[in-house]
Design an enzyme around this catalytic site. Structure first.
Site, PDB file in Angstrom:
ATOM      1  CE  LYS A   1      -3.566   2.402   2.590  1.00 22.16           C
ATOM      2  NZ  LYS A   1      -4.515   2.350   3.716  1.00 22.16           N
TER       3      LYS A   1
ATOM      4  CE  LYS B   1      -5.905   1.822  -0.701  1.00 20.37           C
ATOM      5  NZ  LYS B   1      -6.349   1.936   0.645  1.00 20.37           N
TER       6      LYS B   1
END
Ligand code: PBG
Length: 328
Positions: free
Chosen positions: A197, A250
């Site tokens: 992330k 992500k």
């Protein structure tokens, strides 16, 4: 060996729809998709999120109709984010029995029992300072945060969540949650780890939607540097060693290379999170008539699948499902 022109003409397989369809390398299924939802307290709330046309804050009494629709479209799962009534330094509502997510899970499990419920496990929406962990001496303290994240995860599962998705980017969070779930009698509840992330500008619209902007500093001390790809593999390796069942990249579109590397390195299911800013870009351009939404959205989704994602988390999930169902 590839033969050359004129023996070989790559256009031959592009001549008709049937040939193109038969030789297509990547296909999308409604079952690939996860639809994120923002759940809020209050009554009869269906409030539009301004930078994300088509996305709403929903109160618990408006949730049943929404998840019934999502389930009827054939979408596999929802991913829940909550807007609490109360924020404090330790994000107490995130692990309260009657917290917004815990209540939402119960409503969804009643209304749409076949829909998988995945919950985002983080503190940023629940802390008054807006960071994803506990602050000790002005900094987000990794180890102090782990126990709270484990409590959040267990409280979600006790309410009926099928999968938990830790997104705080604390080292050891997957292990701490795995241990707590096993200890609490939930050894079979899987963890979808937000492993890679990145500290991304593409979360901007989400932070407006979830009211989770950090009140000081930024998230670069715990989220990944967008310049790094090898480090993403280390993140995934660590999460897998700690018991992650699925790994995530992500944002998605600016990190296709990371998805490819993850696919090459691991056999685990990979989720790609097509985040709020990616959604807003397409919606904003389409609203201005600058690009054609259907084509652009399907191209993005196909690209994520082609790169190696098995699961796509996207605010486009409902429209994509409608288009895919219409093709049948
Ligand atoms: C919470 C969380 C964020 C997103 C998902 N979980 C925001 C952040 O880290 O700032 C972003 C989702 C999106 O932009 O669609 N930690």
């Amino acid at each position: 060996m590839t033969s050359s022109f004129p023996q070989s003409r790559l256009r031959r397989l592009r001549e008709s729809t049937m040939l193109r369809v038969m030789t297509r390398e990547t296909s999308l299924s409604v079952k690939d998709f996860v639809y994120p939802l923002f759940v809020a307290h209050g009554k009869d709330v269906r409030e539009p999120v301004e930078p994300m046309p088509g996305v709403f804050h929903l109160s618990l009494d408006r949730l049943a109709e929404e998840v019934t629709e999502v389930s009827q479209l054939g979408i596999s799962a929802v991913l829940l984010f909550g807007l609490p009534d109360h924020k404090d330094a330790r994000g107490t509502e995130a692990y309260a029995y009657d917290g917004i997510i815990q209540e939402a899970v119960r409503v969804i499990k009643q209304a749409a029992p076949d829909l998988l419920v995945i919950t985002d496990v983080c503190l940023c929406e629940y802390t008054d300072h807006g960071h994803c962990g506990v602050i000790v001496q002005g900094r987000v303290d990794n180890d102090e945060t782990l126990e709270l994240l484990a409590r959040v995860a267990v409280s979600h599962v006790e309410a009926g969540a099928d999968v938990v998705a830790p997104s705080a980017m604390m080292d050891g969070q997957v292990g701490a949650i795995r241990y707590a779930l096993d200890d609490g009698g939930y050894p079979l509840v899987p963890i979808m780890a937000y492993s890679a992330k990145y500290a991304s500008a593409f979360y901007g619209p989400f932070r407006a939607a979830a009211d989770s902007n950090p009140q000081f500093g930024d998230r670069r001390g715990y989220q990944m540097d967008p310049a790094n790809a090898r480090e993403a593999i280390r993140e995934m390796e660590m999460d897998i060693q700690e018991g992650a069942d699925m790994i995530m990249v992500k944002p998605a579109l600016a990190y296709l290379d990371v998805i490819v590397r993850a696919r090459q390195a691991f056999s685990h299911p990979i989720a790609a999170y097509n985040v709020s800013g990616e959604y807003s870009m397409v919606k904003g351009a389409a609203a201005n008539g600058w690009l054609e939404a259907h084509g652009a959205i399907m191209e993005v989704m196909t690209a994520l699948k082609r790169a190696g994602a098995d699961i796509i988390i996207t605010y486009h999930a409902k429209e994509v499902a409608r288009w895919l169902n219409a093709e049948q």
